[in-house]
Enzyme design. Structure first.
Site, short mmCIF file in Angstrom:
data_model
loop_
_atom_site.label_atom_id
_atom_site.label_comp_id
_atom_site.label_asym_id
_atom_site.label_seq_id
_atom_site.Cartn_x
_atom_site.Cartn_y
_atom_site.Cartn_z
N LYS A 1 58.47 33.30 8.80
CA LYS A 1 59.87 32.92 9.01
C LYS A 1 60.72 34.15 9.35
O LYS A 1 61.51 34.15 10.29
CB LYS A 1 60.42 32.24 7.75
N ASP B 1 63.60 27.54 7.81
CA ASP B 1 63.98 27.81 6.43
C ASP B 1 64.25 26.48 5.74
O ASP B 1 63.99 25.41 6.31
CB ASP B 1 65.20 28.76 6.37
#
Ligand code: SF4
Length: 228
Positions: free
Chosen positions: A120, A138
């Site tokens: 991420k 997220d």
């Protein structure tokens, strides 16, 4: 969601916010990388508060190493998990100098070799620092993609793979910012604010949240609007 609905979904988010970006403050790829590492399980506002004075003095891995772990810990102690994060920031700064000539690398594989950097974080850096069409998933992006039916998946990786497949041009580069901001300010975790959502008719979530009484009586000036 059908192809034309996906296009319309992003067209409306884009119309609402033509130039979305991260709310983290940074001055170069290195300070962005540090800010993103510090933002895990913390709010962008708390990271900005700690990083503003830090980044006024420090903008390179060498300067961070010279500051040292203990002084860094002191400066970021208002951010959750600051002990581990301070260790990671020093270790990743050392790795940048040792393995990449002090520069932030531009590939996901290379970024993920750095301490504290997962998929991420790598995707955020590639997108925001280098303009790559990556999809950082997220908690907000994961929730919005599942609730709406835009890109449902059981894991962030599954959602990312679906986004890769379905997001059309010209929305690919900014898609993840629109999704984060939509999740943060409108499609909130506990109570999505469906009554003021620009994509409500495209979203499969039911039942939609009705407008609360307090919003019905609010003046136009005081009614809730998106702030970022
Ligand atoms: S209609 Fe409600 S659940 Fe659907 S995207 Fe909008 S805020 Fe989220």
């Amino acid at each position: 969601m059908k192809k034309d609905q996906v296009f319309e979904f992003f067209r409306r988010l884009a119309e609402d916010n033509p130039s979305p970006t991260t709310e983290l403050e940074f001055s170069n790829p290195y300070t962005l990388l540090v800010a993103v590492v510090l933002s895990a399980q913390a709010t962008d506002a708390s990271v900005n508060l700690a990083c503003r004075p830090l980044f006024a003095k420090i903008s390179t891995p060498q300067q961070m190493i010279e500051l040292g772990e203990e002084a860094l810990r002191e400066r970021i102690k208002t951010i959750g998990l600051f002990n581990t994060k301070a260790k990671n920031v020093i270790a990743l700064s050392e790795a940048l100098i040792r393995d990449f000539g002090g520069q932030v690398p531009r590939t996901r594989d290379e970024l993920q070799t750095l301490p504290g950097v997962g998929r991420k974080t790598a995707n955020v850096v590639l997108n925001t620092a280098f303009g790559e069409e990556t999809f950082a998933v997220d908690t907000h992006v994961f929730r919005v993609c599942n609730r709406t039916g835009l890109a449902p998946g059981k894991t962030p990786e599954e959602v990312e793979a679906k986004l890769e497949k379905i997001v059309p041009q010209p929305f690919r580069r900014d898609a993840h910012h629109w999704l984060i901001l939509h999740g943060r300010y409108v499609c909130k975790a506990r109570t999505p604010e469906c009554w003021r959502c620009v994509v409500a008719d495209l979203c499969r979530y039911k039942p939609k949240t009705p407008m609360p009484k307090s919003a019905r009586t609010a003046t136009p000036e005081s009614s809730a609007t998106r702030t970022g």
